[in-house]
Design a protein around this motif. Structure first.
Motif, PDB file in Angstrom:
ATOM      1  N   GLU A   9      36.484 -74.229-160.285  1.00 42.36           N
ATOM      2  CA  GLU A   9      37.697 -73.750-160.950  1.00 42.36           C
ATOM      3  C   GLU A   9      38.502 -72.780-160.101  1.00 42.36           C
ATOM      4  N   ASP A  10      37.979 -72.398-158.947  1.00 38.71           N
ATOM      5  CA  ASP A  10      38.740 -71.573-158.007  1.00 38.71           C
ATOM      6  C   ASP A  10      39.655 -72.424-157.131  1.00 38.71           C
TER       7      ASP A  10
ATOM      8  N   SER B  10      30.614 -66.897-153.804  1.00 43.01           N
ATOM      9  CA  SER B  10      30.153 -67.605-155.009  1.00 43.01           C
ATOM     10  C   SER B  10      31.278 -68.441-155.611  1.00 43.01           C
TER      11      SER B  10
ATOM     12  N   ALA C 232      30.616 -75.525-153.859  1.00 42.00           N
ATOM     13  CA  ALA C 232      30.381 -74.508-154.872  1.00 42.00           C
ATOM     14  C   ALA C 232      29.250 -73.582-154.440  1.00 42.00           C
TER      15      ALA C 232
ATOM     16  N   LYS D 271      33.595 -71.284-157.149  1.00 36.06           N
ATOM     17  CA  LYS D 271      33.396 -72.262-158.211  1.00 36.06           C
ATOM     18  C   LYS D 271      34.487 -73.333-158.116  1.00 36.06           C
TER      19      LYS D 271
ATOM     20  N   ARG E  24      33.027 -61.350-157.360  1.00 33.19           N
ATOM     21  CA  ARG E  24      32.934 -62.476-156.414  1.00 33.19           C
ATOM     22  C   ARG E  24      33.972 -62.369-155.293  1.00 33.19           C
TER      23      ARG E  24
ATOM     24  N   SER F  26      31.944 -79.511-156.298  1.00 28.81           N
ATOM     25  CA  SER F  26      30.691 -79.236-157.021  1.00 28.81           C
ATOM     26  C   SER F  26      29.537 -80.027-156.431  1.00 28.81           C
TER      27      SER F  26
END
Length: 125
Positions: A90-91, A86, A13, A88, A68, A125
């Motif tokens: 959730e990407d 950047s 992340a 995340k 992003r 993460s």
């Protein structure tokens, strides 16, 4: 038109990845190219799309990636890329490149004719 995606992989992340899609075969001077993604259990969704006519290009980015991700294309190389910063968790998804003839930006997967095989992006993460 054959599309070959590359560049996916694991990333932490906050990190960055650049995925690319090379078009080959019968290519056209004017067509729309897009990036879609599909996470497990979810529908395929638009991430970004780009079109151009002559020297003018237009791009679209879905709200969740604005600021992003950046889509770009190299007409001479018949290639479209997606710079992802950047990142995340959730990407995380399989990312697909797609193409359709014409100039107008469209956002539905059903409006795209040609698809690449997909490349996995996993953000931890």
């Amino acid at each position: 038109v054959q599309l070959q995606a590359s560049g996916g992989g694991p990333v932490q992340a906050g990190g960055s990845l650049r995925i690319s899609c090379a078009a080959s075969g019968r290519t056209y001077s004017s067509y729309v190219m897009g990036w879609f993604r599909q996470a497990p259990g979810k529908e395929r969704e638009i991430v970004a799309a780009i079109t151009w006519r002559g020297s003018t290009s237009s791009a679209y980015h879905v709200d969740s990636v604005k600021g992003r991700f950046t889509i770009s294309r190299d007409n001479a190389e018949n290639m479209v890329s997606l710079q992802m910063n950047s990142l995340k968790p959730e990407d995380t998804a399989v990312y697909y490149c797609a193409a359709r003839l014409g100039y107008g930006l469209t956002y539905s997967p059903s409006s795209y004719t040609y698809w690449g095989q997909g490349t996995q992006v996993t953000v931890s993460s």
